[in-house]
Write a protein that holds these residues in place. Structure first.
Motif, PDB file in Angstrom:
ATOM      1  N   ASP A 104      37.409  34.125  52.226  1.00  0.00           N
ATOM      2  CA  ASP A 104      38.556  33.870  51.429  1.00  0.00           C
ATOM      3  C   ASP A 104      38.288  32.801  50.279  1.00  0.00           C
ATOM      4  O   ASP A 104      38.774  32.529  49.366  1.00  0.00           O
ATOM      5  CB  ASP A 104      39.741  33.482  52.148  1.00  0.00           C
ATOM      6  CG  ASP A 104      39.167  32.192  52.932  1.00  0.00           C
ATOM      7  OD1 ASP A 104      40.383  31.628  53.566  1.00  0.00           O
ATOM      8  OD2 ASP A 104      38.447  31.561  52.732  1.00  0.00           O
ATOM      9  N   ARG A 105      36.868  32.377  50.143  1.00  0.00           N
ATOM     10  CA  ARG A 105      36.341  31.442  49.051  1.00  0.00           C
ATOM     11  C   ARG A 105      35.706  32.177  48.047  1.00  0.00           C
ATOM     12  O   ARG A 105      35.160  31.778  46.976  1.00  0.00           O
ATOM     13  CB  ARG A 105      35.620  30.374  49.577  1.00  0.00           C
ATOM     14  CG  ARG A 105      36.192  29.465  50.585  1.00  0.00           C
ATOM     15  CD  ARG A 105      35.444  28.368  51.279  1.00  0.00           C
ATOM     16  NE  ARG A 105      34.558  28.998  52.333  1.00  0.00           N
ATOM     17  CZ  ARG A 105      33.710  28.451  53.001  1.00  0.00           C
ATOM     18  NH1 ARG A 105      33.511  27.249  52.785  1.00  0.00           N
ATOM     19  NH2 ARG A 105      32.949  28.978  53.619  1.00  0.00           N
ATOM     20  N   GLU A 106      35.207  33.559  48.241  1.00  0.00           N
ATOM     21  CA  GLU A 106      34.603  34.215  47.489  1.00  0.00           C
ATOM     22  C   GLU A 106      35.634  35.075  46.311  1.00  0.00           C
ATOM     23  O   GLU A 106      36.780  35.207  46.717  1.00  0.00           O
ATOM     24  CB  GLU A 106      33.543  35.314  48.351  1.00  0.00           C
ATOM     25  CG  GLU A 106      32.853  36.211  47.651  1.00  0.00           C
ATOM     26  CD  GLU A 106      32.012  35.463  46.634  1.00  0.00           C
ATOM     27  OE1 GLU A 106      30.769  35.006  47.065  1.00  0.00           O
ATOM     28  OE2 GLU A 106      32.156  35.516  45.265  1.00  0.00           O
ATOM     29  N   VAL A 107      34.826  35.292  45.352  1.00  0.00           N
ATOM     30  CA  VAL A 107      35.506  35.976  44.101  1.00  0.00           C
ATOM     31  C   VAL A 107      36.144  37.167  44.665  1.00  0.00           C
ATOM     32  O   VAL A 107      35.265  38.026  45.502  1.00  0.00           O
ATOM     33  CB  VAL A 107      34.816  35.957  43.097  1.00  0.00           C
ATOM     34  CG1 VAL A 107      35.402  36.958  41.910  1.00  0.00           C
ATOM     35  CG2 VAL A 107      34.365  34.732  42.331  1.00  0.00           C
ATOM     36  N   ARG A 108      37.204  37.596  44.459  1.00  0.00           N
ATOM     37  CA  ARG A 108      37.836  38.955  44.694  1.00  0.00           C
ATOM     38  C   ARG A 108      38.254  39.643  43.655  1.00  0.00           C
ATOM     39  O   ARG A 108      39.047  38.931  42.440  1.00  0.00           O
ATOM     40  CB  ARG A 108      38.806  38.845  45.897  1.00  0.00           C
ATOM     41  CG  ARG A 108      39.800  37.992  45.822  1.00  0.00           C
ATOM     42  CD  ARG A 108      40.808  38.282  46.891  1.00  0.00           C
ATOM     43  NE  ARG A 108      41.686  39.587  46.432  1.00  0.00           N
ATOM     44  CZ  ARG A 108      42.960  39.815  47.113  1.00  0.00           C
ATOM     45  NH1 ARG A 108      43.413  39.013  48.029  1.00  0.00           N
ATOM     46  NH2 ARG A 108      43.483  40.709  46.624  1.00  0.00           N
ATOM     47  N   GLY A 109      38.770  40.857  43.522  1.00  0.00           N
ATOM     48  CA  GLY A 109      39.438  41.441  42.465  1.00  0.00           C
ATOM     49  C   GLY A 109      41.062  41.349  42.835  1.00  0.00           C
ATOM     50  O   GLY A 109      41.385  41.174  43.898  1.00  0.00           O
ATOM     51  N   PRO A 110      41.773  41.902  41.879  1.00  0.00           N
ATOM     52  CA  PRO A 110      43.379  41.864  42.129  1.00  0.00           C
ATOM     53  C   PRO A 110      43.740  43.191  42.894  1.00  0.00           C
ATOM     54  O   PRO A 110      44.717  43.102  43.842  1.00  0.00           O
ATOM     55  CB  PRO A 110      43.845  42.184  40.707  1.00  0.00           C
ATOM     56  CG  PRO A 110      42.823  42.719  40.208  1.00  0.00           C
ATOM     57  CD  PRO A 110      41.404  42.217  40.456  1.00  0.00           C
ATOM     58  N   GLY A 111      42.862  44.117  43.252  1.00  0.00           N
ATOM     59  CA  GLY A 111      43.178  45.169  44.383  1.00  0.00           C
ATOM     60  C   GLY A 111      43.688  46.057  43.521  1.00  0.00           C
ATOM     61  O   GLY A 111      44.076  46.309  42.384  1.00  0.00           O
ATOM     62  N   THR A 112      43.802  47.462  44.452  1.00  0.00           N
ATOM     63  CA  THR A 112      44.325  48.589  44.062  1.00  0.00           C
ATOM     64  C   THR A 112      45.190  49.029  45.108  1.00  0.00           C
ATOM     65  O   THR A 112      44.721  48.970  46.397  1.00  0.00           O
ATOM     66  CB  THR A 112      43.328  49.525  43.671  1.00  0.00           C
ATOM     67  OG1 THR A 112      44.069  50.668  42.975  1.00  0.00           O
ATOM     68  CG2 THR A 112      42.398  50.266  44.485  1.00  0.00           C
ATOM     69  N   GLN A 113      46.245  49.429  44.842  1.00  0.00           N
ATOM     70  CA  GLN A 113      47.289  49.930  46.059  1.00  0.00           C
ATOM     71  C   GLN A 113      46.986  51.455  46.492  1.00  0.00           C
ATOM     72  O   GLN A 113      47.243  52.328  45.752  1.00  0.00           O
ATOM     73  CB  GLN A 113      48.639  49.511  45.652  1.00  0.00           C
ATOM     74  CG  GLN A 113      49.788  49.864  46.545  1.00  0.00           C
ATOM     75  CD  GLN A 113      49.851  48.871  47.682  1.00  0.00           C
ATOM     76  OE1 GLN A 113      49.740  47.623  47.320  1.00  0.00           O
ATOM     77  NE2 GLN A 113      49.728  49.225  48.950  1.00  0.00           N
ATOM     78  N   VAL A 114      47.030  51.716  47.754  1.00  0.00           N
ATOM     79  CA  VAL A 114      46.847  52.910  48.281  1.00  0.00           C
ATOM     80  C   VAL A 114      48.144  53.071  49.284  1.00  0.00           C
ATOM     81  O   VAL A 114      48.524  52.290  50.016  1.00  0.00           O
ATOM     82  CB  VAL A 114      45.761  52.847  49.160  1.00  0.00           C
ATOM     83  CG1 VAL A 114      45.562  54.233  50.002  1.00  0.00           C
ATOM     84  CG2 VAL A 114      44.421  52.940  48.529  1.00  0.00           C
ATOM     85  N   ILE A 115      49.046  54.416  49.132  1.00  0.00           N
ATOM     86  CA  ILE A 115      49.916  54.341  49.682  1.00  0.00           C
ATOM     87  C   ILE A 115      49.740  55.901  50.378  1.00  0.00           C
ATOM     88  O   ILE A 115      49.592  56.757  49.588  1.00  0.00           O
ATOM     89  CB  ILE A 115      51.223  54.497  48.893  1.00  0.00           C
ATOM     90  CG1 ILE A 115      51.641  52.902  48.623  1.00  0.00           C
ATOM     91  CG2 ILE A 115      52.520  54.827  49.856  1.00  0.00           C
ATOM     92  CD1 ILE A 115      52.814  52.892  47.336  1.00  0.00           C
TER      93      ILE A 115
END
Length: 118
Positions: A104-115
């Motif tokens: 959780d300290r590493e860079v991450r992207g905003p994400g993409t939603q999957v439904i």
């Protein structure tokens, strides 16, 4: 500045497929393991898969039962997640991060939603 940006999410029916992409910038992409992680509503992050620096070694969560495939294109600075036979329980926000595991300290992207609808 290290940046990660995911794309490719959407809404699919049970049994469908999606391919997610994560583009990296601001760092030497070929020097890093990359991972895919998802977070369902009301739950914590779940590590799904990782791939090593040159893309030749991969790891997957047992729960995926062989439905997902991770790949990496160092020439394009992109890591992919091919998802097949999708189930409603795969509904989540999917994001990528650097490294072989979720941190959780590493860079991450905003994400993409999957439904995934039943």
């Amino acid at each position: 500045q290290v940046l990660l940006a995911e794309s490719g999410g959407g809404q699919v029916q049970y049994g469908g497929s999606l391919r997610l992409s994560c583009a990296g910038a601001g760092f030497r992409f070929s020097d890093f393991y990359m991972s895919w992680v998802r977070q369902a509503p009301g739950k914590g992050p779940e590590w799904l898969s990782s791939i090593n620096t040159d893309g030749r070694r991969t790891n997957y969560a047992d729960s995926l039962q062989g439905r997902f495939t991770i790949s990496k294109d160092n020439a394009k600075n992109i890591v992919y997640l091919q998802m097949n036979n999708l189930k409603p329980e795969d509904t989540a926000l999917y994001f990528c991060t650097r490294g072989p595991a979720y941190n959780d300290r590493e860079v991450r992207g905003p994400g993409t939603q999957v439904i995934v609808s039943a």
